[in-house]
Write a protein that holds these residues in place. Structure first.
Motif, PDB file in Angstrom:
ATOM      1  N   SER A  61       0.677  -1.015   0.017  1.00 26.42           N
ATOM      2  CA  SER A  61       0.177  -0.042  -0.152  1.00 26.42           C
ATOM      3  C   SER A  61       0.871   1.302   0.098  1.00 26.42           C
ATOM      4  O   SER A  61       0.236   2.451  -0.351  1.00 26.42           O
ATOM      5  N   LEU A  62       2.071   1.381   0.312  1.00 23.81           N
ATOM      6  CA  LEU A  62       3.055   2.289   0.329  1.00 23.81           C
ATOM      7  C   LEU A  62       3.614   2.589  -1.012  1.00 23.81           C
ATOM      8  O   LEU A  62       4.276   3.691  -1.375  1.00 23.81           O
ATOM      9  N   ARG A  63       3.659   1.487  -1.724  1.00 22.77           N
ATOM     10  CA  ARG A  63       4.585   1.509  -2.959  1.00 22.77           C
ATOM     11  C   ARG A  63       4.044   2.275  -4.111  1.00 22.77           C
ATOM     12  O   ARG A  63       2.539   2.856  -4.106  1.00 22.77           O
ATOM     13  N   ASP A  64       4.732   3.333  -4.816  1.00 25.67           N
ATOM     14  CA  ASP A  64       4.205   3.926  -5.975  1.00 25.67           C
ATOM     15  C   ASP A  64       3.644   3.091  -7.054  1.00 25.67           C
ATOM     16  O   ASP A  64       4.059   2.209  -7.704  1.00 25.67           O
ATOM     17  N   LEU A  65       2.337   3.219  -7.203  1.00 19.90           N
ATOM     18  CA  LEU A  65       1.648   2.549  -8.216  1.00 19.90           C
ATOM     19  C   LEU A  65       2.192   2.550  -9.729  1.00 19.90           C
ATOM     20  O   LEU A  65       1.770   1.357 -10.504  1.00 19.90           O
ATOM     21  N   ARG A  66       2.798   3.549 -10.024  1.00 18.19           N
ATOM     22  CA  ARG A  66       3.419   3.677 -11.276  1.00 18.19           C
ATOM     23  C   ARG A  66       4.751   2.944 -11.477  1.00 18.19           C
ATOM     24  O   ARG A  66       5.306   2.997 -12.505  1.00 18.19           O
ATOM     25  N   ASP A  67       5.283   2.592 -10.466  1.00 16.61           N
ATOM     26  CA  ASP A  67       6.343   1.485 -10.509  1.00 16.61           C
ATOM     27  C   ASP A  67       7.390   2.485 -11.087  1.00 16.61           C
ATOM     28  O   ASP A  67       8.280   1.781 -11.914  1.00 16.61           O
ATOM     29  N   SER A  68       7.875   3.449 -10.636  1.00 11.79           N
ATOM     30  CA  SER A  68       9.004   4.400 -11.060  1.00 11.79           C
ATOM     31  C   SER A  68      10.120   3.936 -10.519  1.00 11.79           C
ATOM     32  O   SER A  68      10.264   2.987  -9.563  1.00 11.79           O
ATOM     33  N   GLN A  69      11.245   4.151 -11.414  1.00 13.20           N
ATOM     34  CA  GLN A  69      12.835   3.662 -11.021  1.00 13.20           C
ATOM     35  C   GLN A  69      13.131   3.970  -9.853  1.00 13.20           C
ATOM     36  O   GLN A  69      13.691   3.281  -8.842  1.00 13.20           O
ATOM     37  N   ILE A  70      12.764   5.348  -9.242  1.00 11.75           N
ATOM     38  CA  ILE A  70      13.292   5.927  -7.944  1.00 11.75           C
ATOM     39  C   ILE A  70      12.235   6.555  -7.497  1.00 11.75           C
ATOM     40  O   ILE A  70      11.549   7.557  -8.144  1.00 11.75           O
ATOM     41  N   ASP A  71      11.564   6.292  -5.987  1.00 11.40           N
ATOM     42  CA  ASP A  71      10.504   6.940  -5.736  1.00 11.40           C
ATOM     43  C   ASP A  71      11.143   7.646  -4.718  1.00 11.40           C
ATOM     44  O   ASP A  71      11.452   7.484  -3.560  1.00 11.40           O
ATOM     45  N   PHE A  72      11.035   8.991  -4.626  1.00  9.28           N
ATOM     46  CA  PHE A  72      11.328   9.916  -3.531  1.00  9.28           C
ATOM     47  C   PHE A  72       9.886  10.795  -2.991  1.00  9.28           C
ATOM     48  O   PHE A  72       9.105  10.976  -3.359  1.00  9.28           O
ATOM     49  N   ILE A  73       9.942  10.477  -1.510  1.00 12.99           N
ATOM     50  CA  ILE A  73       8.897  10.953  -0.821  1.00 12.99           C
ATOM     51  C   ILE A  73       9.240  11.895   0.229  1.00 12.99           C
ATOM     52  O   ILE A  73      10.302  11.934   0.828  1.00 12.99           O
ATOM     53  N   ILE A  74       8.397  12.987   0.521  1.00 12.90           N
ATOM     54  CA  ILE A  74       8.576  13.791   1.486  1.00 12.90           C
ATOM     55  C   ILE A  74       7.507  13.737   2.463  1.00 12.90           C
ATOM     56  O   ILE A  74       6.150  13.474   2.028  1.00 12.90           O
ATOM     57  N   VAL A  75       7.753  13.161   3.628  1.00 15.61           N
ATOM     58  CA  VAL A  75       6.794  12.671   4.544  1.00 15.61           C
ATOM     59  C   VAL A  75       6.418  13.788   5.719  1.00 15.61           C
ATOM     60  O   VAL A  75       7.440  14.114   6.553  1.00 15.61           O
ATOM     61  N   GLU A  76       5.073  13.838   5.911  1.00 17.63           N
ATOM     62  CA  GLU A  76       4.707  14.561   7.148  1.00 17.63           C
ATOM     63  C   GLU A  76       4.212  13.595   8.034  1.00 17.63           C
ATOM     64  O   GLU A  76       3.299  12.889   7.597  1.00 17.63           O
ATOM     65  N   VAL A  77       4.396  13.632   9.377  1.00 13.75           N
ATOM     66  CA  VAL A  77       4.271  12.718  10.348  1.00 13.75           C
ATOM     67  C   VAL A  77       3.348  13.583  11.563  1.00 13.75           C
ATOM     68  O   VAL A  77       3.844  14.609  11.983  1.00 13.75           O
TER      69      VAL A  77
END
Length: 260
Positions: free
Chosen positions: A81-97
């Motif tokens: 459920s966390l994965r990028d559905l577009r299946d990109s080569q590199i997934d860069f995430i900016i996370v707010e907790v």
């Protein structure tokens, strides 16, 4: 403790951020925590020779498409459920907790609400995907509007992710929103059962990990003859509450105890 009191309990901010960081780590993301956007171009934020900041981002993370952890016969499970559905080569995430149930805890920081492009561009420069300032500005605008960007050839994606105690409000439902209960479900039902399902053991040794995470895995790895999955999840959630003091014992197990 009665149900009303339980409903008012709040996840401790530091423990929430610790769990969020390890959740990303367990899913193949290399992380940077407490990323500061320095305000060196704003004289109003420079006082007594100290440079202020525009904001702090709780976590930045990067995951490569083919990341996998293989231990003997076990492909250690990730949370799909966390994965990028577009299946990109590199997934860069900016996370707010976000912990708590107030209005501010159901949305990202003000820089996203106010579409502060200067701050978003700062983060993108640090990520290093783009050399062109024109492209950085374009991607920052798309991130501010949609909460995500994917390059034309899906070589990489950039996403804003909200990890929170309560669901994001209506204005932010387009974001990837992971609840702390979702993380605990993954740890108890999937990750915590990896060795057992492979028939080679119950738990793995990782004393070097954060004591809170070690304690969570100690609970998640316990057999269902001792505790049901629901009981495990309740015990793990109990470790996160701000009204619980944590006392570390000699065996590196954290004993939860309610504060007086």
């Amino acid at each position: 403790m009665n149900a009303t009191a339980m409903g008012k309990r709040k996840i401790d901010a530091k423990r929430g951020e610790t769990l969020a960081k390890w959740y990303l780590r367990l899913n193949g993301y290399f992380t940077v925590d407490n990323f500061i956007v320095h305000a060196a171009d704003d004289q109003g934020k420079i006082k007594n020779s100290n440079i202020g900041n525009y904001t702090e981002t709780d976590l930045l993370g990067a995951r490569h498409k083919y990341s996998k952890e293989v231990a003997g016969p076990v492909f250690v499970a990730n949370d799909q459920s966390l994965r990028d559905l577009r299946d990109s080569q590199i997934d860069f995430i900016i996370v707010e907790v976000k912990t708590g149930g107030g209005k501010k805890q159901k949305r990202p920081n003000d820089i996203w609400r106010q579409k502060n492009l200067k701050v978003i561009e700062y983060i993108l420069r640090f990520a290093g995907f783009f050399e062109s300032e024109e492209l950085i500005s374009k991607v920052a605008m798309e991130l501010a509007e949609k909460g995500e960007y994917c390059s034309d050839n899906c070589k990489f994606s950039v996403r804003l992710i909200l990890i929170s105690e309560k669901k994001a409000n209506q204005n932010w439902k387009h974001l990837t929103n992971v609840l702390f209960t979702n993380i605990i479900d993954f740890l108890v039902e999937v990750r915590g059962q990896s060795w057992l399902q492979a028939g080679i053991g119950v738990t793995s040794k990782h004393d070097q990990w954060d004591p809170l995470i070690n304690n969570i895995f100690k609970i998640a790895n316990e057999g269902e003859d001792m505790f049901t999955p629901k009981e495990k999840k309740e015990r793990i959630m109990g470790l996160l509450y701000e009204d619980i003091s944590l006392t570390e014992k000699k065996d590196n197990f954290i004993e939860p105890a309610e504060k007086a």
